[in-house]
Design a protein around this motif. Structure first.
Motif, PDB file in Angstrom:
ATOM      1  N   UNK A  94      16.870 -59.230 -60.444  1.00  0.00           N
ATOM      2  CA  UNK A  94      17.889 -59.118 -59.385  1.00  0.00           C
ATOM      3  C   UNK A  94      17.769 -60.260 -58.376  1.00  0.00           C
ATOM      4  N   UNK A  95      16.510 -60.583 -58.042  1.00  0.00           N
ATOM      5  CA  UNK A  95      16.284 -61.649 -57.052  1.00  0.00           C
ATOM      6  C   UNK A  95      16.853 -62.960 -57.576  1.00  0.00           C
ATOM      7  N   UNK A  96      16.527 -63.321 -58.804  1.00  0.00           N
ATOM      8  CA  UNK A  96      16.943 -64.630 -59.301  1.00  0.00           C
ATOM      9  C   UNK A  96      18.440 -64.686 -59.624  1.00  0.00           C
ATOM     10  N   UNK A  97      19.023 -63.558 -59.983  1.00  0.00           N
ATOM     11  CA  UNK A  97      20.480 -63.532 -60.149  1.00  0.00           C
ATOM     12  C   UNK A  97      21.125 -63.922 -58.814  1.00  0.00           C
ATOM     13  N   UNK A  98      20.617 -63.317 -57.729  1.00  0.00           N
ATOM     14  CA  UNK A  98      21.180 -63.624 -56.406  1.00  0.00           C
ATOM     15  C   UNK A  98      20.885 -65.059 -55.995  1.00  0.00           C
ATOM     16  N   UNK A  99      19.659 -65.506 -56.284  1.00  0.00           N
ATOM     17  CA  UNK A  99      19.285 -66.879 -55.931  1.00  0.00           C
ATOM     18  C   UNK A  99      20.217 -67.868 -56.619  1.00  0.00           C
ATOM     19  N   UNK A 100      20.452 -67.689 -57.900  1.00  0.00           N
ATOM     20  CA  UNK A 100      21.281 -68.645 -58.644  1.00  0.00           C
ATOM     21  C   UNK A 100      22.745 -68.576 -58.187  1.00  0.00           C
ATOM     22  N   UNK A 101      23.185 -67.359 -57.831  1.00  0.00           N
ATOM     23  CA  UNK A 101      24.566 -67.242 -57.365  1.00  0.00           C
ATOM     24  C   UNK A 101      24.762 -67.920 -56.013  1.00  0.00           C
ATOM     25  N   UNK A 102      23.714 -67.838 -55.179  1.00  0.00           N
ATOM     26  CA  UNK A 102      23.861 -68.360 -53.806  1.00  0.00           C
ATOM     27  C   UNK A 102      23.225 -69.742 -53.648  1.00  0.00           C
ATOM     28  N   UNK A 103      22.783 -70.326 -54.739  1.00  0.00           N
ATOM     29  CA  UNK A 103      22.060 -71.605 -54.642  1.00  0.00           C
ATOM     30  C   UNK A 103      22.879 -72.668 -53.911  1.00  0.00           C
ATOM     31  N   UNK A 104      24.205 -72.607 -54.042  1.00  0.00           N
ATOM     32  CA  UNK A 104      25.049 -73.627 -53.417  1.00  0.00           C
ATOM     33  C   UNK A 104      24.989 -73.567 -51.890  1.00  0.00           C
ATOM     34  N   UNK A 105      24.512 -72.433 -51.336  1.00  0.00           N
ATOM     35  CA  UNK A 105      24.444 -72.317 -49.875  1.00  0.00           C
ATOM     36  C   UNK A 105      23.149 -72.908 -49.314  1.00  0.00           C
ATOM     37  N   UNK A 106      22.224 -73.290 -50.193  1.00  0.00           N
ATOM     38  CA  UNK A 106      20.952 -73.844 -49.735  1.00  0.00           C
ATOM     39  C   UNK A 106      21.141 -75.297 -49.299  1.00  0.00           C
ATOM     40  N   UNK A 107      20.888 -75.558 -48.008  1.00  0.00           N
ATOM     41  CA  UNK A 107      21.100 -76.900 -47.473  1.00  0.00           C
ATOM     42  C   UNK A 107      19.872 -77.791 -47.661  1.00  0.00           C
ATOM     43  N   UNK A 108      18.683 -77.199 -47.413  1.00  0.00           N
ATOM     44  CA  UNK A 108      17.461 -77.993 -47.451  1.00  0.00           C
ATOM     45  C   UNK A 108      16.643 -77.610 -48.695  1.00  0.00           C
ATOM     46  N   UNK A 109      16.549 -78.505 -49.679  1.00  0.00           N
ATOM     47  CA  UNK A 109      15.810 -78.175 -50.915  1.00  0.00           C
ATOM     48  C   UNK A 109      14.341 -77.859 -50.648  1.00  0.00           C
ATOM     49  N   UNK A 110      13.782 -78.378 -49.539  1.00  0.00           N
ATOM     50  CA  UNK A 110      12.378 -78.100 -49.233  1.00  0.00           C
ATOM     51  C   UNK A 110      12.144 -76.640 -48.852  1.00  0.00           C
ATOM     52  N   UNK A 111      13.211 -75.970 -48.464  1.00  0.00           N
ATOM     53  CA  UNK A 111      13.027 -74.571 -48.047  1.00  0.00           C
ATOM     54  C   UNK A 111      13.357 -73.595 -49.182  1.00  0.00           C
ATOM     55  N   UNK A 112      13.259 -74.089 -50.425  1.00  0.00           N
ATOM     56  CA  UNK A 112      13.591 -73.234 -51.572  1.00  0.00           C
ATOM     57  C   UNK A 112      12.676 -72.011 -51.654  1.00  0.00           C
ATOM     58  N   UNK A 113      11.384 -72.250 -51.359  1.00  0.00           N
ATOM     59  CA  UNK A 113      10.427 -71.147 -51.463  1.00  0.00           C
ATOM     60  C   UNK A 113      10.809 -70.004 -50.508  1.00  0.00           C
ATOM     61  N   UNK A 114      11.047 -70.344 -49.255  1.00  0.00           N
ATOM     62  CA  UNK A 114      11.385 -69.280 -48.296  1.00  0.00           C
ATOM     63  C   UNK A 114      12.765 -68.704 -48.591  1.00  0.00           C
ATOM     64  N   UNK A 115      13.650 -69.550 -49.162  1.00  0.00           N
ATOM     65  CA  UNK A 115      14.981 -69.063 -49.574  1.00  0.00           C
ATOM     66  C   UNK A 115      14.812 -67.947 -50.624  1.00  0.00           C
ATOM     67  N   UNK A 116      13.959 -68.218 -51.610  1.00  0.00           N
ATOM     68  CA  UNK A 116      13.737 -67.224 -52.675  1.00  0.00           C
ATOM     69  C   UNK A 116      13.012 -65.999 -52.123  1.00  0.00           C
ATOM     70  N   UNK A 117      12.003 -66.247 -51.282  1.00  0.00           N
ATOM     71  CA  UNK A 117      11.257 -65.129 -50.719  1.00  0.00           C
ATOM     72  C   UNK A 117      12.148 -64.213 -49.891  1.00  0.00           C
ATOM     73  N   UNK A 118      13.101 -64.809 -49.170  1.00  0.00           N
ATOM     74  CA  UNK A 118      13.965 -63.961 -48.343  1.00  0.00           C
ATOM     75  C   UNK A 118      14.820 -63.052 -49.228  1.00  0.00           C
ATOM     76  N   UNK A 119      15.262 -63.569 -50.382  1.00  0.00           N
ATOM     77  CA  UNK A 119      15.992 -62.705 -51.315  1.00  0.00           C
ATOM     78  C   UNK A 119      15.064 -61.623 -51.871  1.00  0.00           C
ATOM     79  N   UNK A 120      13.833 -62.033 -52.175  1.00  0.00           N
ATOM     80  CA  UNK A 120      12.881 -61.080 -52.751  1.00  0.00           C
ATOM     81  C   UNK A 120      12.646 -59.920 -51.786  1.00  0.00           C
ATOM     82  N   UNK A 121      12.442 -60.256 -50.515  1.00  0.00           N
ATOM     83  CA  UNK A 121      12.181 -59.213 -49.522  1.00  0.00           C
ATOM     84  C   UNK A 121      13.397 -58.291 -49.392  1.00  0.00           C
ATOM     85  N   UNK A 122      14.585 -58.891 -49.419  1.00  0.00           N
ATOM     86  CA  UNK A 122      15.803 -58.084 -49.302  1.00  0.00           C
ATOM     87  C   UNK A 122      15.932 -57.108 -50.484  1.00  0.00           C
TER      88      UNK A 122
END
Lengths: 433, 172
Positions: free
Chosen positions: B32-60
């Motif tokens: 579920x986390x990675x489905x959401x990550x891949x769907x919303x990947x276009x909203x990620x502005x800073x590639x360096x913050x990918x880890x926290x981007x994924x973690x925030x989905x995981x926590x949600x």
């Protein structure tokens, strides 16, 4: 531990428990991750297609639901509530006998077969060590400690059957299959002869059809499914709709919790008294942590009357509650009463191990605890508490008689249970000269 | 996609397993986390913050899963979710202890539970937890402290668990 100086670290027991939870998670294999990724990709692509088709499907689904409802209503009007099914019981045992603790002994060369009143069969091949852990109104709980067993479970709406085979728990509603467990190689096999099954476990869910064979190697984590072209759904002649089997890679649920839903559970052949006096539901209270409530009930009713009248399950729950509250005399009395009144109940064997735990709570109880652990290990060398009994015996022997006396036990522990929770202590004993 | 998965899936899977106590459920969560990550990947502005981007989905997703589990328990009187932590925890005693740990964690609110798991099992700093869970640092501290206090009380009230440190010292 990661607490900062200004942060409350909590109790040492919580720290230990948290570390256990942290370390219990094993690293994932490359194969697991690759398989999960393939599933993810499939889901992701399907999701894109699905979103586009959602509108069409919604309209069609609503129409189909209306039609199905229209067809179903007249059928439901003429349908009466199904009659309750009779409780499961052992009808006869061929080629062997039932021993203490529900173990099955084999008298001939053809293995032993247990035939249940509703037609189900549990066949142990020659040399297989198996056990009836409980047979009650809900169904039966069987276990295979090593070897192979063939099962033919009559489909039922109400009965639940389960088979423990090593670390696997197979929950069955009706099907025909053979299952085997080799504790030496830690290999699990399930060959499905009839019906369709879904196997779920640590590797995800797997759908199996008749003729397929699942093999899991615990040490390597390898799961293999092979097909037997000669088998077919019709081969076993089951008339009911496809039954379901679930294999859980998680540990089997504790035996004591099994009978909690509907009164006392007992192994086949246990005395009728096992089924009486099951009205207290202490197992449920115990599960809720209401130990004081159980002990208050005993104080009201009187200890002697309780020990004389309580069901096997209630005595076990009482023993646990008393143990948790350090009322060791009451815990010991409950376990001894359980063994005396229900000697053929599967719990009588577990009671031997727990008597050891109770003795450990007493200041001078170590010697007696070792005696109980020895008794348990002699009766159930591959029993559910064997690792724990041997580990506790090792610790107590070390405390009482020193390292040299405990080292042979440590050797035995590591040989038999290299991944057990006392393996660290055993290795420490081995290392020190 | 494949690179993101191979870099971050093990991390999310481990966190989910520690938070939920179930390998099977954790694997569902990771999907579920990675489905959401891949769907919303276009909203990620800073590639360096990918880890926290994924973690925030995981926590949600984990929070939602824990809430669903609580509701299922209340409405359907279902038993606790099966604990299938893996083959190394097959010993009866260890299994019982883990079951007890997760039964206690089930009594916490999803937020306090996640804050506790991220702090004590994942060794995240309070600031990282606050950022990941989208709460203030003081709220994160309160959640951890609340969880630790309650869990300590429950653990110490259980004679079987209170004896754990003795056993572990014996092993050490």
């Amino acid at each position: 531990m990661t607490a900062t100086p200004d942060e409350d670290e909590g109790s040492p027991a919580l720290t230990a428990l948290t570390e256990l939870g942290r370390d219990a998670v094993e690293p994932h294999t490359r194969a697991d991750l690759d398989e999960a990724y393939r599933a993810l990709r499939k889901r992701f692509v399907a999701g894109q297609v699905r979103r586009r088709a959602l509108v069409c499907v919604t309209v069609l689904g609503a129409a189909a639901a209306c039609v199905a409802l229209a067809l179903r209503i007249p059928a439901m009007r003429g349908q009466r509530a199904p009659a309750p099914e009779p409780a499961v019981a052992v009808a006869r045992i061929e080629g062997g006998d039932l021993l203490e603790g529900g173990y099955l002994s084999q008298s001939g060369r053809a293995g032993v077969t247990v035939i249940f009143n509703e037609g189900s069969r549990f066949e142990l091949t020659r040399g297989t060590r198996g056990r009836l852990r409980a047979v009650d109104a809900d169904g039966a709980r069987l276990s295979i400690e090593h070897g192979t067993a063939a099962l033919r479970i009559t489909p039922s709406r109400e009965h639940r059957w389960s088979v423990e085979a090593g670390p696997f728990l197979v929950t069955v509603t009706g099907t025909v299959f053979t299952v085997s467990w080799d504790p030496t190689s830690e290999r699990f096999d399930l060959a499905l002869k009839a019906g369709h099954v879904v196997v779920s476990g640590s590797g995800g869910a797997i759908a199996l059809r008749a003729g397929q064979h699942l093999t899991v190697s615990v040490p390597t984590g390898k799961t293999v499914i092979t097909s037997d072209a000669s088998a077919s759904d019709a081969s076993a002649g089951l008339d009911d709709p496809p039954p379901a089997v679930t294999v859980s890679l998680g540990p089997p649920s504790p035996p004591r919790a099994t009978g909690a839903r509907r009164g006392a559970s007992s192994p086949a052949g246990s005395s009728p008294a096992v089924k009486s006096g099951g009205g207290r539901r202490w197992a449920a209270e115990l599960a809720r942590g209401s130990w004081d409530g159980i002990l208050a009930d005993v104080d009201r009713e009187g200890v002697d009357a309780t020990l004389a009248n309580a069901s096997s399950e209630d005595l076990f729950a009482l023993a646990d509650a008393a143990r948790y509250r350090r009322r060791t005399d009451l815990a010991r009395a409950a376990l001894l009463a359980q063994r005396q009144r229900f000697p053929r109940d599967a719990r009588a064997l577990d009671a031997i191990f727990l008597l050891g735990r109770v003795e450990e709570l007493r200041a001078q109880g170590a010697a007696q605890a070792i005696t109980w652990y020895d008794d348990y290990l002699a009766r159930a060398p591959a029993g559910a508490y064997a690792a724990e009994a041997l580990g506790r015996k090792m610790i107590l022997t070390h405390e009482r008689n020193g390292r040299s006396a405990a080292q042979p036990i440590a050797d035995e522990y590591l040989r038999r249970f290299p991944g057990g929770s006392y393996a660290g202590a055993a290795r420490a004993l081995q290392r020190t000269p | 996609m494949a690179e993101t998965w191979s870099r971050f899936a093990p991390m999310v899977l481990t966190t989910a397993r520690r938070a939920l106590g179930s390998r099977t459920e954790a694997e569902d969560v990771v999907q579920d986390v990675f489905i959401q990550v891949f769907r919303k990947a276009c909203t990620l502005r800073d590639p360096d913050s990918l880890r926290s981007f994924i973690y925030s989905f995981a926590v949600r997703v984990l929070k939602a899963e824990l809430r669903r589990r609580k509701i299922r328990g209340w409405l359907l009187f279902l038993p606790d979710a099966p604990l299938d932590c893996g083959a190394r925890t097959l010993d009866v005693e260890a299994r019982d202890l883990l079951r007890k740990l997760y039964a206690l964690l089930d009594r916490l609110s999803p937020r306090n539970r996640l804050a506790f798991v991220l702090r004590r099992m994942e060794a995240m700093t309070v600031e990282e937890i606050a950022a990941t869970m989208d709460i203030s640092t003081s709220t994160a501290k309160r959640a951890i402290s609340h969880a630790v206090n309650r869990l300590s009380r429950w653990v110490d009230a259980d004679p079987e668990l209170a004896g754990l440190r003795i056993d572990r010292q014996g092993e050490a």
